[in-house]
Every structure is written in C-alpha cells, then in structure tokens.
Motif scaffolding. Sequence first.
Motif, PDB file in Angstrom:
ATOM      1  N   GLN A 166     -81.494  75.769  17.886  1.00  0.00           N
ATOM      2  CA  GLN A 166     -81.925  75.893  16.498  1.00  0.00           C
ATOM      3  C   GLN A 166     -82.935  77.019  16.341  1.00  0.00           C
ATOM      4  OE1 GLN A 166     -82.414  72.343  13.949  1.00  0.00           O
ATOM      5  NE2 GLN A 166     -84.578  72.889  13.910  1.00  0.00           N
ATOM      6  N   LYS A 167     -83.854  77.134  17.280  1.00  0.00           N
ATOM      7  CA  LYS A 167     -84.848  78.202  17.227  1.00  0.00           C
ATOM      8  C   LYS A 167     -84.182  79.572  17.315  1.00  0.00           C
ATOM      9  CE  LYS A 167     -89.065  79.861  19.470  1.00  0.00           C
ATOM     10  NZ  LYS A 167     -90.035  79.628  20.575  1.00  0.00           N
ATOM     11  N   LYS A 168     -83.214  79.722  18.223  1.00  0.00           N
ATOM     12  CA  LYS A 168     -82.493  80.991  18.355  1.00  0.00           C
ATOM     13  C   LYS A 168     -81.701  81.307  17.082  1.00  0.00           C
ATOM     14  CE  LYS A 168     -82.011  80.745  23.394  1.00  0.00           C
ATOM     15  NZ  LYS A 168     -81.058  80.623  24.533  1.00  0.00           N
ATOM     16  N   LEU A 169     -81.117  80.272  16.485  1.00  0.00           N
ATOM     17  CA  LEU A 169     -80.373  80.457  15.248  1.00  0.00           C
ATOM     18  C   LEU A 169     -81.291  80.946  14.138  1.00  0.00           C
ATOM     19  CD1 LEU A 169     -77.964  80.117  13.322  1.00  0.00           C
ATOM     20  CD2 LEU A 169     -78.536  77.674  13.179  1.00  0.00           C
ATOM     21  N   TYR A 170     -82.439  80.344  14.009  1.00  0.00           N
ATOM     22  CA  TYR A 170     -83.366  80.713  12.943  1.00  0.00           C
ATOM     23  C   TYR A 170     -83.902  82.132  13.124  1.00  0.00           C
ATOM     24  CZ  TYR A 170     -83.451  75.788  11.521  1.00  0.00           C
ATOM     25  OH  TYR A 170     -83.107  74.540  11.083  1.00  0.00           O
ATOM     26  N   VAL A 200     -74.248  97.069  12.487  1.00  0.00           N
ATOM     27  CA  VAL A 200     -75.368  96.283  13.023  1.00  0.00           C
ATOM     28  C   VAL A 200     -75.467  94.944  12.307  1.00  0.00           C
ATOM     29  CG1 VAL A 200     -77.875  96.180  13.259  1.00  0.00           C
ATOM     30  CG2 VAL A 200     -76.670  98.298  13.783  1.00  0.00           C
ATOM     31  N   ALA A 201     -75.351  94.967  10.976  1.00  0.00           N
ATOM     32  CA  ALA A 201     -75.408  93.724  10.203  1.00  0.00           C
ATOM     33  C   ALA A 201     -74.263  92.788  10.591  1.00  0.00           C
ATOM     34  CB  ALA A 201     -75.358  94.032   8.711  1.00  0.00           C
ATOM     35  N   SER A 202     -73.093  93.336  10.806  1.00  0.00           N
ATOM     36  CA  SER A 202     -71.928  92.533  11.180  1.00  0.00           C
ATOM     37  C   SER A 202     -72.098  91.922  12.565  1.00  0.00           C
ATOM     38  CB  SER A 202     -70.663  93.396  11.144  1.00  0.00           C
ATOM     39  OG  SER A 202     -70.493  93.989   9.880  1.00  0.00           O
ATOM     40  N   LEU A 203     -72.613  92.733  13.494  1.00  0.00           N
ATOM     41  CA  LEU A 203     -72.869  92.229  14.845  1.00  0.00           C
ATOM     42  C   LEU A 203     -73.881  91.090  14.807  1.00  0.00           C
ATOM     43  CD1 LEU A 203     -72.669  92.379  17.926  1.00  0.00           C
ATOM     44  CD2 LEU A 203     -74.424  94.171  17.872  1.00  0.00           C
ATOM     45  N   TRP A 204     -74.909  91.268  13.994  1.00  0.00           N
ATOM     46  CA  TRP A 204     -75.962  90.258  13.966  1.00  0.00           C
ATOM     47  C   TRP A 204     -75.495  88.973  13.297  1.00  0.00           C
ATOM     48  CZ3 TRP A 204     -79.514  91.817  17.224  1.00  0.00           C
ATOM     49  CH2 TRP A 204     -80.562  90.948  17.481  1.00  0.00           C
ATOM     50  N   ILE A 205     -74.667  89.094  12.265  1.00  0.00           N
ATOM     51  CA  ILE A 205     -74.170  87.881  11.624  1.00  0.00           C
ATOM     52  C   ILE A 205     -73.201  87.167  12.561  1.00  0.00           C
ATOM     53  CG2 ILE A 205     -72.079  88.662  10.411  1.00  0.00           C
ATOM     54  CD1 ILE A 205     -74.896  86.420   9.029  1.00  0.00           C
ATOM     55  N   ALA A 206     -72.536  87.904  13.448  1.00  0.00           N
ATOM     56  CA  ALA A 206     -71.686  87.265  14.461  1.00  0.00           C
ATOM     57  C   ALA A 206     -72.546  86.425  15.408  1.00  0.00           C
ATOM     58  CB  ALA A 206     -70.910  88.327  15.240  1.00  0.00           C
ATOM     59  N   ILE A 207     -73.746  86.932  15.715  1.00  0.00           N
ATOM     60  CA  ILE A 207     -74.681  86.168  16.548  1.00  0.00           C
ATOM     61  C   ILE A 207     -75.121  84.898  15.828  1.00  0.00           C
ATOM     62  CG2 ILE A 207     -76.972  86.214  17.618  1.00  0.00           C
ATOM     63  CD1 ILE A 207     -76.542  89.231  18.075  1.00  0.00           C
ATOM     64  N   VAL A 208     -75.419  85.034  14.537  1.00  0.00           N
ATOM     65  CA  VAL A 208     -75.797  83.862  13.736  1.00  0.00           C
ATOM     66  C   VAL A 208     -74.662  82.847  13.722  1.00  0.00           C
ATOM     67  CG1 VAL A 208     -76.366  83.060  11.407  1.00  0.00           C
ATOM     68  CG2 VAL A 208     -77.395  85.170  12.292  1.00  0.00           C
ATOM     69  N   LEU A 209     -73.438  83.316  13.524  1.00  0.00           N
ATOM     70  CA  LEU A 209     -72.280  82.433  13.500  1.00  0.00           C
ATOM     71  C   LEU A 209     -72.099  81.741  14.848  1.00  0.00           C
ATOM     72  CD1 LEU A 209     -70.004  81.590  11.573  1.00  0.00           C
ATOM     73  CD2 LEU A 209     -68.611  83.416  12.555  1.00  0.00           C
ATOM     74  N   HIS A 210     -72.338  82.462  15.940  1.00  0.00           N
ATOM     75  CA  HIS A 210     -72.244  81.905  17.288  1.00  0.00           C
ATOM     76  C   HIS A 210     -73.219  80.753  17.462  1.00  0.00           C
ATOM     77  CE1 HIS A 210     -72.276  81.620  21.659  1.00  0.00           C
ATOM     78  NE2 HIS A 210     -73.578  81.867  21.651  1.00  0.00           N
ATOM     79  N   TYR A 211     -74.461  80.958  17.043  1.00  0.00           N
ATOM     80  CA  TYR A 211     -75.458  79.899  17.184  1.00  0.00           C
ATOM     81  C   TYR A 211     -75.215  78.749  16.205  1.00  0.00           C
ATOM     82  CZ  TYR A 211     -78.221  82.539  20.526  1.00  0.00           C
ATOM     83  OH  TYR A 211     -78.649  83.210  21.656  1.00  0.00           O
TER      84      TYR A 211
END
Length: 219
Positions: A166-170, A200-211
């Motif tokens: 949860q912390k990583k997601l936030y 960059v925004a797309s890559l980062w939202i993929a990280i958010v989606l992963h978490y």
Amino acid sequence: MLAIEQVLEYLVHFLVWPTFFMLALALFRMRLKQYVIPIIVSTCIMAPAAALLQSSELIYLITIIQPLVFLFCLMVVFHFKFIHSIIMIGLVFIYDVFVEYSYNIVVAQFNYEQFLLITQNEYIMQAFWVTFINCLTIYILTKSRWGFTFISPRSIKARSETLNIQKKLYVSAMIFIFPFSMIGLCIFLWNELFLVVLSVASLWIAIVLHYCYKRELLD
C-alpha cells in the motif's frame, strides 16, 4: 452563431464528464446507482470548469487544473480519501488520454505535426469518442465484474501484510501526478518533449496499476 457553438460546447462537457466519474467508480467495482446524486453534482461542477478552461488562455494548464477539480469532486462530493482519489484520477485520466490521442493520431494519419494541431484545437468529436469508449468500458467492467475493491469511502484499516504494498502504491500514485500534469504544457508549449513526457506518465501509471493488482491480491 457563436452562442450556439458555446451552448454545444457546454453540452458536450455535460455529456462526457459523467462517464469519467462512472468509469472511476466502475474501475473499483462500486455500484453506480448508489452514486447518482454525487455524479450529477460533480458533473455540474466539472463541466462548466472544463468548458471555461477550454475556451480560456490557460488551456495549456488543462492537465493540471482539470485533475484538481476532479480531485475536489472525488474528495468533497464522493467523500473518497485523498490518496484513493489520486489513484482513481491517475487510472481514469491516463486511460482517456490514450483513448483521445489514439483517435487524434488516426485522424491525423499518423502525422505528428497534424496530431499536435488537432489535439490543441479540436475536442468536440474527441469528446463523443471518449464518451462512447468510456460507456463501453463501464459496461464491460460492470458485466464482467472486473476491477479493484480496496478503495472505499469508508475508513478501513489495512492488514499489516498489505501495508508495504500500500505504501509503494501511494508513493507511486503521488509521483505520477508530476509527469501527467506536464502533458498539457508539452502539447501547447514544449512540443518536442510531448512524447517523452507521455511515455514517462504511461510507464508510471503502469507501475501504479501493478501495485493496484498486488494490493488487491493481498485482500
């Protein structure tokens, strides 16, 4: 004639923005019928604000101001937590950015300069396209019961084993805001950086989606 065009522009905004809120709810498997009044109230806030921004000299701030108004609606009208609202904004807005930009690049016949011109100056047909895709996505999510369940307007204490994810997601969701907010500036002011910032925004939202998925699996 100008008045008719302005009325049409406002109607378009009142058409498209409810689907943004409905998509945000559907992504987290919330019953849309329970949020009819918040959707209507939020649309009445969001639509005029977006229409005024679209016709003002501050349009280059579109990916900064619109998410802030959307955030206000999610927190004040829907009563979602701040960080949960940020996650919802990230997933919904980047999804619709790709829906709109995909339409624009096809209309521009994959010409980058023409794509930028269309993105800067046209939005009515794009709004109809985004509305259609949002409605289709909402229908699929609702019927298939896909989506996440860890977001709730109620305060629910997370179990200890979920706190790390949860912390990583936030943190990821908060970091995403910076590259996403720069998209509008790149469209109107820094054209040469647009693809880089969008990537960059797309890559980062993929990280958010992963978490998001990892967080969901731990519940």
